[in-house]
Design a protein around this motif. Structure first.
Motif, PDB file in Angstrom:
ATOM      1  N   ALA A 219       0.795  -1.360   0.095  1.00  0.00           N
ATOM      2  CA  ALA A 219      -0.190  -0.083   0.120  1.00  0.00           C
ATOM      3  C   ALA A 219       0.839   1.293   0.065  1.00  0.00           C
TER       4      ALA A 219
ATOM      5  N   ARG B  27      -2.446   5.578   2.878  1.00  0.00           N
ATOM      6  CA  ARG B  27      -3.545   5.760   1.917  1.00  0.00           C
ATOM      7  C   ARG B  27      -4.270   4.423   1.335  1.00  0.00           C
ATOM      8  N   ASP B  28      -5.269   4.102   1.308  1.00  0.00           N
ATOM      9  CA  ASP B  28      -5.697   2.839   0.464  1.00  0.00           C
ATOM     10  C   ASP B  28      -5.838   3.239  -0.881  1.00  0.00           C
ATOM     11  N   ARG B  29      -6.515   2.389  -1.658  1.00  0.00           N
ATOM     12  CA  ARG B  29      -6.405   2.376  -3.012  1.00  0.00           C
ATOM     13  C   ARG B  29      -7.346   3.558  -3.410  1.00  0.00           C
TER      14      ARG B  29
ATOM     15  N   ARG C 136      -0.708  11.187  -3.179  1.00  0.00           N
ATOM     16  CA  ARG C 136      -0.508   9.698  -3.272  1.00  0.00           C
ATOM     17  C   ARG C 136       0.929   9.230  -3.755  1.00  0.00           C
TER      18      ARG C 136
ATOM     19  N   ARG D  36      -4.077  -5.716  -3.887  1.00  0.00           N
ATOM     20  CA  ARG D  36      -5.471  -5.198  -3.970  1.00  0.00           C
ATOM     21  C   ARG D  36      -5.597  -3.641  -3.357  1.00  0.00           C
ATOM     22  N   GLU D  37      -4.507  -3.014  -2.684  1.00  0.00           N
ATOM     23  CA  GLU D  37      -4.689  -1.606  -2.089  1.00  0.00           C
ATOM     24  C   GLU D  37      -3.781  -0.813  -2.835  1.00  0.00           C
TER      25      GLU D  37
END
Length: 434
Positions: free
Chosen positions: A110, A114-116, A122, A308-309
Motif C-alpha cells: 500500500a 492511503r488505501d487504493r 499519493r 489489492r490496495e
C-alpha cells in the motif's frame, strides 16, 4: 524517498537479477522470499531439465556481481532446475547477502496512510510492504519502489476446462497432481491421464511413456482441450532452441508409436471416484475410466491478492500486465513472435510499482527467462533515472518454428501473426527458459 530501498518480491531468477541490477547502480535493495532458500520454486521442479542452455539462463548484472567471487559462468549444457539453483541462483543470493530475507511472505502492499481510493498526495508517499514470517510475526518495510517478481508457481490452473476445478476435482485431491512428476514407478501397470498441451504436460507424458515401455500394462492417456494437436509438438527443426525442438519430436514419436494415447477436444468437466480409481468425464459426455492418477498441467495464474490496495492495470483476458498483453496473447503469438518488454510497457497506474517475470505474463505461457532479465534491466534503469537505458531494447528471441498462436480451439485451424518463422531481433536483447 531516495534514501529508501527498492523492495523486490521473490528470490527467483528475475527477483535476484533485479537485486543485482539495483546493487550495481548503487540502489538499496531488499529481496523478500517466502521460501527458505533462493530459487525455492525452481527447486520444486529441480528434476526437470530446461530446454534453454546455460548462456541463456544467467543475467548480465548478476554475472558481473558474481565473477569477482571466483564464480565462473557455466557456458555449455542444459541444466536441470536443481543445477540452475546450485550453479547460479544460490551463489547469486549468497553474493547479495543480507539483502535477501527468507521465510517471509508479502501479505500486502500500500501507499503509506492511503488505501487504493485516496488520490491526494499519493505519489509522494512511500510504499508500505506488509510481511509475515514463518512464526506469524508481522512486519512492515518502507520502500521507494516495489518490483513484484513473485511468479505464478503457487497457483496452478485446475483440470476443469472452464477455469474452475472440475466437479469432484477437489475431492479427488490425493489422485490429482499439478506438478511434473519425478519418480513415476508407483504407476507401473496402471492407467495415468495427463491434461494439458504445454511443455510441462509434454515432459510428464514422456516420463510416463518411458515407464510404459519398461512396465507392461502401463497405460498413458494425454488429453488436449483443443480440437487438434495444433502446436503441441512444437516447431521441429525450425526451432532455434534445440532441446525444445527435441522435446516436441520425442512427444510425437511416443504418440505415433501408440505408447501414449492422445485425445483431442477433451474438456474435463468432472472426476468421479470408482473404487480405487477415477473416471474422467468430458463436457461432451466422453468418459475415460480406470484412472489411477491425473496430472493436470494446464498452466498457472498470478496471485494478485496482496496488490489489492494499490492501483494496477491487468488485462481482463490474460491477467497479464495490461501494457504487454496485446503482444503476448497466446491466441496470436508464439515465443518467437513476442517482442521484448521494458519499463514503459510494464508501468502501472501506481507510480514505481512494477510486475515483472512470469507474473507479468499472467496466464500467457510464452515467458522465457531472459525476457524477464531484460524486463528487470529496463525497470531498474528507469528507477535509477537512466531513461535512455530503460528505453533501449537489448533482447534477441530464438524462433520457435511455430508461426503465430495456438490456432483454432474447436477444430484444426490456423491462427497467426507471421509468415515464415525467423529469429526476431529487437535491438540487441537475449532470451531463455524459465
Amino acid at each position: 524517498m531516495s534514501a529508501l530501498p527498492v523492495v523486490v518480491i521473490g528470490a527467483g531468477p528475475q527477483g535476484l537479477a533485479a537485486a543485482a541490477h539495483l546493487t550495481e547502480r548503487g540502489l538499496d535493495a531488499i529481496v523478500v522470499e517466502r521460501g527458505d532458500a533462493a530459487g525455492a520454486a525452481v527447486a520444486e521442479w529441480g528434476h526437470v531439465r530446461l530446454f534453454s542452455a546455460w548462456p541463456e539462463l544467467t543475467d548480465a548484472a548478476a554475472r558481473r556481481l558474481l565473477e569477482p567471487t571466483g564464480w565462473v559462468a557455466p557456458s555449455r549444457g542444459y541444466p536441470t532446475g536443481a543445477e540452475w539453483v546450485e550453479g547460479y541462483l544460490a551463489p547469486l543470493a549468497a553474493s547479495l547477502g543480507e539483502r535477501v530475507r527468507y521465510a517471509t511472505t508479502v501479505t500486502g502492499i500500500a501507499r503509506q496512510g492511503r488505501d487504493r481510493v485516496v488520490d491526494s498526495g499519493r505519489a509522494a508517499q512511500p510504499f508500505i510492504v506488509h510481511t509475515r514470517d514463518r512464526q506469524g510475526v508481522e512486519g512492515r518495510i518502507v520502500a521507494r519502489a516495489v518490483i513484484d517478481a513473485s511468479g505464478t508457481w503457487g497457483l496452478p490452473n485446475p483440470a476443469g476446462a472452464d477455469g474452475f476445478p472440475a466437479l469432484g476435482e477437489t475431492a479427488a485431491a490425493d489422485r490429482v497432481s499439478y506438478r511434473i512428476p519425478d519418480d513415476v514407478s508407483a504407476f507401473a501397470g496402471r492407467h495415468v491421464v495427463v491434461v494439458g498441451a504445454g511443455h510441462s504436460a509434454t515432459h510428464t507424458a514422456l516420463r510416463l511413456a518411458d515407464l510404459a515401455r519398461r512396465e507392461p500394462g502401463t497405460r498413458v492417456t494425454w488429453l488436449l482441450r483443443r480440437g487438434s494437436t495444433g502446436h503441441t509438438f512444437g516447431g521441429g527443426d525450425a526451432d532455434d532452441l534445440a532441446e525444445r525442438a527435441a522435446l516436441g519430436r520425442r512427444a510425437r514419436e511416443v504418440v505415433d508409436a501408440g505408447t501414449v494415447e492422445l485425445v483431442t477436444g477433451f474438456r474435463v468437466a468432472a472426476l468421479a471416484s470408482r473404487g480405487d480409481t477415477l473416471s474422467v468425464h468430458a463436457e461432451d459426455g466422453r468418459e475415460i475410466a480406470g484412472v489411477a492418477q491425473v496430472f493436470a498441467l494446464t498452466g498457472f495464474r498470478p496471485d494478485t491478492s496482496f496488490l489489492r490496495e494499490v492501483r494496477i492495470a491487468l488485462d481482463p483476458t490474460l491477467d497479464a500486465v495490461a501494457g504487454i498483453a496485446a503482444d503476448i496473447d497466446p491466441n496470436i503469438h508464439s515465443c518467437g513472435s513476442v517482442p521484448a518488454t521494458g519499463a514503459r510497457q510494464l508501468a502501472q497506474p501506481e507510480q514505481d510499482l512494477f510486475v515483472v517475470g512470469a507474473k507479468s505474463y499472467g496466464r500467457a505461457p510464452t515467458f522465457l527467462a531472459l525476457t524477464g532479465f531484460e524486463q528487470v534491466r529496463s525497470v531498474v534503469a528507469h528507477l535509477a533515472g537512466d531513461h535512455e537505458a530503460a528505453a533501449r531494447d537489448e533482447l534477441v528471441l530464438p524462433a520457435t518454428g511455430v508461426c503465430g498462436g495456438a490456432g483454432g480451439f474447436d477444430a484444426e485451424a490456423g491462427g497467426g501473426c507471421c509468415g515464415a518463422p525467423t529469429v526476431l531481433q529487437l535491438g540487441s536483447r537475449p532470451v531463455s527458459v524459465g
